[in-house]
Design a protein around this motif. Structure first.
Motif, PDB file in Angstrom:
ATOM      1  N   THR A   1       0.922  -1.165   0.035  1.00 19.35           N
ATOM      2  CA  THR A   1       0.056   0.099   0.120  1.00 19.35           C
ATOM      3  C   THR A   1       0.739   1.012   0.106  1.00 19.35           C
ATOM      4  OG1 THR A   1      -0.019   0.336   2.498  1.00 19.35           O
ATOM      5  CG2 THR A   1      -1.778  -1.265   1.506  1.00 19.35           C
ATOM      6  N   SER A   2       2.163   1.111   0.198  1.00 19.80           N
ATOM      7  CA  SER A   2       2.845   2.366   0.716  1.00 19.80           C
ATOM      8  C   SER A   2       3.468   3.084  -0.583  1.00 19.80           C
ATOM      9  CB  SER A   2       3.921   2.050   1.720  1.00 19.80           C
ATOM     10  OG  SER A   2       4.863   0.921   1.212  1.00 19.80           O
ATOM     11  N   LYS A   3       3.895   2.014  -1.660  1.00 17.31           N
ATOM     12  CA  LYS A   3       4.521   2.734  -2.762  1.00 17.31           C
ATOM     13  C   LYS A   3       4.056   1.793  -4.054  1.00 17.31           C
ATOM     14  CE  LYS A   3       9.032   0.107  -2.190  1.00 17.31           C
ATOM     15  NZ  LYS A   3      10.322  -0.096  -2.013  1.00 17.31           N
ATOM     16  N   ARG A   4       4.268   2.498  -5.221  1.00 18.13           N
ATOM     17  CA  ARG A   4       3.845   1.825  -6.436  1.00 18.13           C
ATOM     18  C   ARG A   4       5.196   0.914  -6.830  1.00 18.13           C
ATOM     19  NH1 ARG A   4       0.672   4.945  -9.772  1.00 18.13           N
ATOM     20  NH2 ARG A   4       0.249   5.806  -7.722  1.00 18.13           N
ATOM     21  N   PHE A   5       4.546  -0.303  -7.471  1.00 15.42           N
ATOM     22  CA  PHE A   5       5.750  -1.151  -8.195  1.00 15.42           C
ATOM     23  C   PHE A   5       5.678  -0.819  -9.595  1.00 15.42           C
ATOM     24  CE2 PHE A   5       6.459  -5.102 -10.565  1.00 15.42           C
ATOM     25  CZ  PHE A   5       7.486  -5.443 -10.035  1.00 15.42           C
ATOM     26  N   THR A   6       7.144  -0.553 -10.007  1.00 13.42           N
ATOM     27  CA  THR A   6       7.411  -0.212 -11.246  1.00 13.42           C
ATOM     28  C   THR A   6       8.128  -1.176 -12.096  1.00 13.42           C
ATOM     29  OG1 THR A   6       9.308   1.031 -10.304  1.00 13.42           O
ATOM     30  CG2 THR A   6       7.372   2.295 -10.412  1.00 13.42           C
ATOM     31  N   GLY A   7       8.083  -2.341 -11.541  1.00 16.84           N
ATOM     32  CA  GLY A   7       9.162  -3.188 -12.363  1.00 16.84           C
ATOM     33  C   GLY A   7       8.272  -4.245 -13.286  1.00 16.84           C
ATOM     34  N   SER A   8       8.854  -5.260 -13.660  1.00 11.80           N
ATOM     35  CA  SER A   8       8.293  -6.317 -14.642  1.00 11.80           C
ATOM     36  C   SER A   8       7.216  -7.066 -13.864  1.00 11.80           C
ATOM     37  CB  SER A   8       9.271  -7.044 -15.376  1.00 11.80           C
ATOM     38  OG  SER A   8       8.507  -7.976 -16.224  1.00 11.80           O
ATOM     39  N   LYS A   9       6.031  -7.059 -14.250  1.00 10.77           N
ATOM     40  CA  LYS A   9       5.094  -7.879 -13.618  1.00 10.77           C
ATOM     41  C   LYS A   9       5.350  -9.390 -13.528  1.00 10.77           C
ATOM     42  CE  LYS A   9       1.287  -5.213 -12.868  1.00 10.77           C
ATOM     43  NZ  LYS A   9       0.388  -5.282 -11.501  1.00 10.77           N
ATOM     44  N   LYS A  10       6.205  -9.860 -14.498  1.00 14.37           N
ATOM     45  CA  LYS A  10       6.699 -11.293 -14.477  1.00 14.37           C
ATOM     46  C   LYS A  10       7.575 -11.520 -13.295  1.00 14.37           C
ATOM     47  CE  LYS A  10       6.532 -11.708 -19.393  1.00 14.37           C
ATOM     48  NZ  LYS A  10       5.316 -12.389 -19.642  1.00 14.37           N
ATOM     49  N   LYS A  11       8.014 -10.372 -12.670  1.00 12.91           N
ATOM     50  CA  LYS A  11       9.186 -10.738 -11.525  1.00 12.91           C
ATOM     51  C   LYS A  11       8.305 -10.846 -10.311  1.00 12.91           C
ATOM     52  CE  LYS A  11      13.170  -8.849 -13.679  1.00 12.91           C
ATOM     53  NZ  LYS A  11      14.224  -7.885 -13.660  1.00 12.91           N
TER      54      LYS A  11
END
Length: 339
Positions: free
Chosen positions: A65-75
């Motif tokens: 909830t605290s920060k956005r995930f910006t990497g590859s969804k596959k990971k």
């Protein structure tokens, strides 16, 4: 166990909090409705959406909830372990009810369907899905994984935050919990013909106790069995099989308690000190045949004295706890006990 049983008890628990400590996502359920439509609320919900894996679940041991995930969804390695996924789904259901944002509904349904698809025909759930080749594929009571899933599904069947669910999904949720209860009863470990409690993991096909990590041996689990019994005692109309399972489990907890000691996780201080006034303790793991507490380092060698394992595992794992206290208190008041 007939489906009619669940349609009775699920109403009583539809709006209750889970039986376990909340995840960061579940903590946000304390917010008032108007928070979900605020800028702050929408920002936190965007963060949650960003962490959802392609399969529909969420990773563990992270504050999604605290920060956005910006990497590859596959990971993203989604799981049901350590409260992951159920907390996010509860939060998204509430958010959709309040805001009518279709993205919250779509993300919820993807995760909800993923949980149903992950259940074995025998009623158990693995730690993660799709299945791995390791111990994660086995039926996982460890850290209350399977119990959390069942609590979530029974709440989803009638809770007001889940009113958007279609009748087919509601029915599937109730049937999944039915199968889960049947699996729990069948997994209860018998020793010399007498039912006791449960292991933290049971084999996905044979249901026998199995090992997880090197220091988590096939055993009787004081921690996980407590969560199972609390769940079974929450059923309003338990079957005779469930009643027998609860009575046997409560008897085991009463017999297995350790009195006169205080426990402390420390690298330098003794883990157990004598204290006649201390509350009862239960070991995390008991040897199945002897009912003796067992301990291990990462080398997997079983020890019968916690002092014989190294400081890293001695202080880095909860080897004792007061798990049985709540079980025995609840059992004393349980209206279905026959003894």
């Amino acid at each position: 166990m007939p489906l009619r049983m669940l349609t009775t008890f699920v109403v009583l628990f539809a709006f209750s909090v889970p039986l376990h400590a909340g995840t960061p996502a579940e903590d946000l359920l304390r917010k008032p409705d108007n928070w979900f439509g605020s800028d702050a609320g929408r920002e936190r919900l965007e963060n949650v959406l960003s962490w959802q894996a392609d399969a529909g679940d969420w990773p563990k041991n992270l504050d999604t909830t605290s920060k956005r995930f910006t990497g590859s969804k596959k990971k993203l390695a989604g799981t049901f372990d350590n409260g992951a996924t159920c907390g996010e789904l509860r939060l998204l259901a509430r958010a959709y009810r309040v805001t009518d944002d279709q993205r919250y509904q779509q993300a919820f349904l993807r995760g909800f369907d993923h949980i149903l698809a992950a259940q074995y025909p025998n009623g158990g759930w693995p730690q993660s899905f799709p299945l791995s080749e390791g111990y994660h594929r086995h039926i996982t009571f460890n850290d209350n994984t399977m119990i959390r899933l069942m609590e979530f599904l029974r709440a989803a069947a009638t809770g007001k935050d889940f009113a958007f669910l279609d009748e087919a999904r509601r029915s599937a949720a109730l049937q999944a919990v039915d199968r889960g209860i049947d699996c729990i009863v069948k997994c209860q470990v018998e020793v010399k013909g007498l039912p006791t409690v449960w292991c933290a993991q049971h084999h996905a096909e044979t249901l026998i106790p199995v090992q997880a990590r090197s220091y988590e041996h096939p055993s009787l689990s004081g921690a996980e069995s407590a969560g199972i019994l609390m769940f079974l005692m929450s059923l309003e109309e338990p079957s005779p099989e469930v009643i027998r399972a609860v009575e046997a489990g409560a008897a085991w907890f009463d017999a297995a308690k350790i009195e006169g000691y205080r426990y402390k996780r420390s690298e330098s201080e003794p883990p157990l000190t004598r204290d006649p006034s201390a509350s009862p303790l239960w070991a995390r793991f008991y040897e199945i045949e002897s009912n003796r507490p067992i301990f291990s380092d990462r080398d997997g060698v079983v020890k019968y004295n916690i002092e014989e394992i190294g400081s890293e595992r001695r202080s880095g794992y909860s080897w004792y706890g007061g798990w049985g206290e709540k079980v025995l208190r609840a059992y004393d008041k349980w209206p279905h006990r026959t003894n």
